[in-house]
Design a protein around this motif. Sequence first.
Motif, PDB file in Angstrom:
ATOM      1  N   ASN A  25       0.829  -1.205   0.000  1.00  0.00           N
ATOM      2  CA  ASN A  25       0.000   0.000   0.000  1.00  0.00           C
ATOM      3  C   ASN A  25       0.858   1.246   0.000  1.00  0.00           C
ATOM      4  O   ASN A  25       0.571   2.232  -0.691  1.00  0.00           O
ATOM      5  CB  ASN A  25      -0.927  -0.002   1.218  1.00  0.00           C
ATOM      6  CG  ASN A  25      -2.047  -1.022   1.094  1.00  0.00           C
ATOM      7  OD1 ASN A  25      -2.354  -1.465  -0.013  1.00  0.00           O
ATOM      8  ND2 ASN A  25      -2.633  -1.409   2.212  1.00  0.00           N
ATOM      9  N   SER A  26       1.913   1.210   0.810  1.00  0.00           N
ATOM     10  CA  SER A  26       2.811   2.361   0.867  1.00  0.00           C
ATOM     11  C   SER A  26       3.500   2.574  -0.468  1.00  0.00           C
ATOM     12  O   SER A  26       3.655   3.703  -0.934  1.00  0.00           O
ATOM     13  CB  SER A  26       3.846   2.148   1.977  1.00  0.00           C
ATOM     14  OG  SER A  26       4.790   3.193   1.996  1.00  0.00           O
ATOM     15  N   THR A  28       2.472   1.714  -3.453  1.00  0.00           N
ATOM     16  CA  THR A  28       1.583   2.088  -4.551  1.00  0.00           C
ATOM     17  C   THR A  28       0.938   3.456  -4.363  1.00  0.00           C
ATOM     18  O   THR A  28       0.305   3.958  -5.283  1.00  0.00           O
ATOM     19  CB  THR A  28       0.469   1.032  -4.714  1.00  0.00           C
ATOM     20  OG1 THR A  28      -0.265   0.937  -3.480  1.00  0.00           O
ATOM     21  CG2 THR A  28       1.050  -0.321  -5.063  1.00  0.00           C
ATOM     22  N   GLU A  29       1.085   4.056  -3.185  1.00  0.00           N
ATOM     23  CA  GLU A  29       0.500   5.381  -2.950  1.00  0.00           C
ATOM     24  C   GLU A  29       0.981   6.382  -3.991  1.00  0.00           C
ATOM     25  O   GLU A  29       0.204   7.179  -4.508  1.00  0.00           O
ATOM     26  CB  GLU A  29       0.858   5.876  -1.540  1.00  0.00           C
ATOM     27  CG  GLU A  29       0.354   7.280  -1.219  1.00  0.00           C
ATOM     28  CD  GLU A  29      -1.145   7.342  -1.008  1.00  0.00           C
ATOM     29  OE1 GLU A  29      -1.739   6.306  -0.652  1.00  0.00           O
ATOM     30  OE2 GLU A  29      -1.726   8.425  -1.206  1.00  0.00           O
ATOM     31  N   TYR A  30       2.263   6.332  -4.306  1.00  0.00           N
ATOM     32  CA  TYR A  30       2.853   7.282  -5.251  1.00  0.00           C
ATOM     33  C   TYR A  30       3.523   6.547  -6.411  1.00  0.00           C
ATOM     34  O   TYR A  30       4.602   6.915  -6.858  1.00  0.00           O
ATOM     35  CB  TYR A  30       3.844   8.194  -4.527  1.00  0.00           C
ATOM     36  CG  TYR A  30       3.227   8.936  -3.360  1.00  0.00           C
ATOM     37  CD1 TYR A  30       2.187   9.842  -3.559  1.00  0.00           C
ATOM     38  CD2 TYR A  30       3.662   8.722  -2.051  1.00  0.00           C
ATOM     39  CE1 TYR A  30       1.596  10.513  -2.505  1.00  0.00           C
ATOM     40  CE2 TYR A  30       3.083   9.391  -0.986  1.00  0.00           C
ATOM     41  CZ  TYR A  30       2.048  10.287  -1.224  1.00  0.00           C
ATOM     42  OH  TYR A  30       1.465  10.952  -0.172  1.00  0.00           O
ATOM     43  N   TRP A  33       5.143   8.157  -9.751  1.00  0.00           N
ATOM     44  CA  TRP A  33       4.777   9.505  -9.313  1.00  0.00           C
ATOM     45  C   TRP A  33       5.361  10.596 -10.209  1.00  0.00           C
ATOM     46  O   TRP A  33       4.679  11.566 -10.554  1.00  0.00           O
ATOM     47  CB  TRP A  33       5.219   9.698  -7.868  1.00  0.00           C
ATOM     48  CG  TRP A  33       4.652  10.899  -7.180  1.00  0.00           C
ATOM     49  CD1 TRP A  33       5.344  11.965  -6.691  1.00  0.00           C
ATOM     50  CD2 TRP A  33       3.275  11.171  -6.887  1.00  0.00           C
ATOM     51  NE1 TRP A  33       4.495  12.878  -6.108  1.00  0.00           N
ATOM     52  CE2 TRP A  33       3.217  12.402  -6.221  1.00  0.00           C
ATOM     53  CE3 TRP A  33       2.086  10.484  -7.134  1.00  0.00           C
ATOM     54  CZ2 TRP A  33       2.019  12.966  -5.779  1.00  0.00           C
ATOM     55  CZ3 TRP A  33       0.892  11.036  -6.698  1.00  0.00           C
ATOM     56  CH2 TRP A  33       0.867  12.268  -6.044  1.00  0.00           C
ATOM     57  N   SER A 110      -3.824  11.343  -4.851  1.00  0.00           N
ATOM     58  CA  SER A 110      -3.153  10.047  -4.793  1.00  0.00           C
ATOM     59  C   SER A 110      -4.139   9.029  -4.231  1.00  0.00           C
ATOM     60  O   SER A 110      -5.316   9.346  -3.998  1.00  0.00           O
ATOM     61  CB  SER A 110      -1.900  10.133  -3.917  1.00  0.00           C
ATOM     62  OG  SER A 110      -2.248  10.480  -2.583  1.00  0.00           O
ATOM     63  N   THR A 111      -3.678   7.820  -4.000  1.00  0.00           N
ATOM     64  CA  THR A 111      -4.551   6.737  -3.572  1.00  0.00           C
ATOM     65  C   THR A 111      -5.337   7.076  -2.306  1.00  0.00           C
ATOM     66  O   THR A 111      -6.541   6.843  -2.212  1.00  0.00           O
ATOM     67  CB  THR A 111      -3.730   5.461  -3.332  1.00  0.00           C
ATOM     68  OG1 THR A 111      -2.982   5.156  -4.512  1.00  0.00           O
ATOM     69  CG2 THR A 111      -4.644   4.288  -2.994  1.00  0.00           C
ATOM     70  N   SER A 112      -4.672   7.629  -1.324  1.00  0.00           N
ATOM     71  CA  SER A 112      -5.299   7.894  -0.023  1.00  0.00           C
ATOM     72  C   SER A 112      -5.865   9.304   0.107  1.00  0.00           C
ATOM     73  O   SER A 112      -6.536   9.606   1.089  1.00  0.00           O
ATOM     74  CB  SER A 112      -4.291   7.663   1.111  1.00  0.00           C
ATOM     75  OG  SER A 112      -3.820   6.343   1.095  1.00  0.00           O
ATOM     76  N   HIS A 113      -5.581  10.157  -0.872  1.00  0.00           N
ATOM     77  CA  HIS A 113      -5.992  11.564  -0.783  1.00  0.00           C
ATOM     78  C   HIS A 113      -6.641  11.970  -2.100  1.00  0.00           C
ATOM     79  O   HIS A 113      -5.962  12.399  -3.032  1.00  0.00           O
ATOM     80  CB  HIS A 113      -4.795  12.455  -0.460  1.00  0.00           C
ATOM     81  CG  HIS A 113      -4.090  12.083   0.805  1.00  0.00           C
ATOM     82  ND1 HIS A 113      -4.526  12.481   2.049  1.00  0.00           N
ATOM     83  CD2 HIS A 113      -2.978  11.320   1.013  1.00  0.00           C
ATOM     84  CE1 HIS A 113      -3.707  11.994   2.972  1.00  0.00           C
ATOM     85  NE2 HIS A 113      -2.780  11.279   2.378  1.00  0.00           N
ATOM     86  N   ALA A 114      -7.967  11.823  -2.134  1.00  0.00           N
ATOM     87  CA  ALA A 114      -8.708  12.030  -3.378  1.00  0.00           C
ATOM     88  C   ALA A 114      -8.596  13.455  -3.903  1.00  0.00           C
ATOM     89  O   ALA A 114      -8.673  13.692  -5.108  1.00  0.00           O
ATOM     90  CB  ALA A 114     -10.181  11.673  -3.169  1.00  0.00           C
TER      91      ALA A 114
END
Length: 224
Positions: A25-26, A28-30, A33, A110-114
Amino acid sequence: MKRTPFLFIAALLAFVFIACSEIDNSATEYLNWQAANEAHFDSIYNQAKADSATDKTWKILNHWSYNASVATHSYDKVVVKVMKAGTGTAATPFYTDSVRVHLQGRIRPSTSHAEGLVFEQTYVGTFNIATASSAKRAVSAVVPGLQTALLHMRVGDEWMVYVPYQLGFGSAAGSGVVAPATSTKVSIPGHSMLIYRLTLVSFYRAGQKVPGASAKAFGSWVDQ
């Protein structure tokens, strides 16, 4: 007794699975990028370039140290979407001035921050210009892309400012940046384009008479 090794191994595998999931998960977050940020900025730049001839709310500003003979890329510029035009003096800040601003800075979604991770904010909650307190910044102390925008702003201007990572925090990851509204320290991944919501409230030019401003503006804050 014979079941103990089996239970131990099962528990160990579950732990490894969870740990690996967290790492994935970490990671793939960025993911990709740099390429994603370059493409995102170029799409905004190309839209502004195409629409600015007929839509004056779009601006493309050359970086303040722009040299046309060597600077030929989109990342030598910042893109501005004017949300509201100021009605104050026609004077704009200098590089050596200080400014008072309302500001929110985000990176791209990003994944966690729409809506994009907020890394700086000068107000609490939803922005309301009637109740928000402005923050003081030295023009020379902010990132080059934000410097460029401020050097073109009039008092009262409200802009969305899109900054390529080359005029932001660059390719290295940033750390220890504080979002004052929440007192939360956040980290900014390298190659992050920056998106600012920016309102210029006033600026200070020590020891000089600001063209078009009242006499009281000599060596004081210009707020009209």
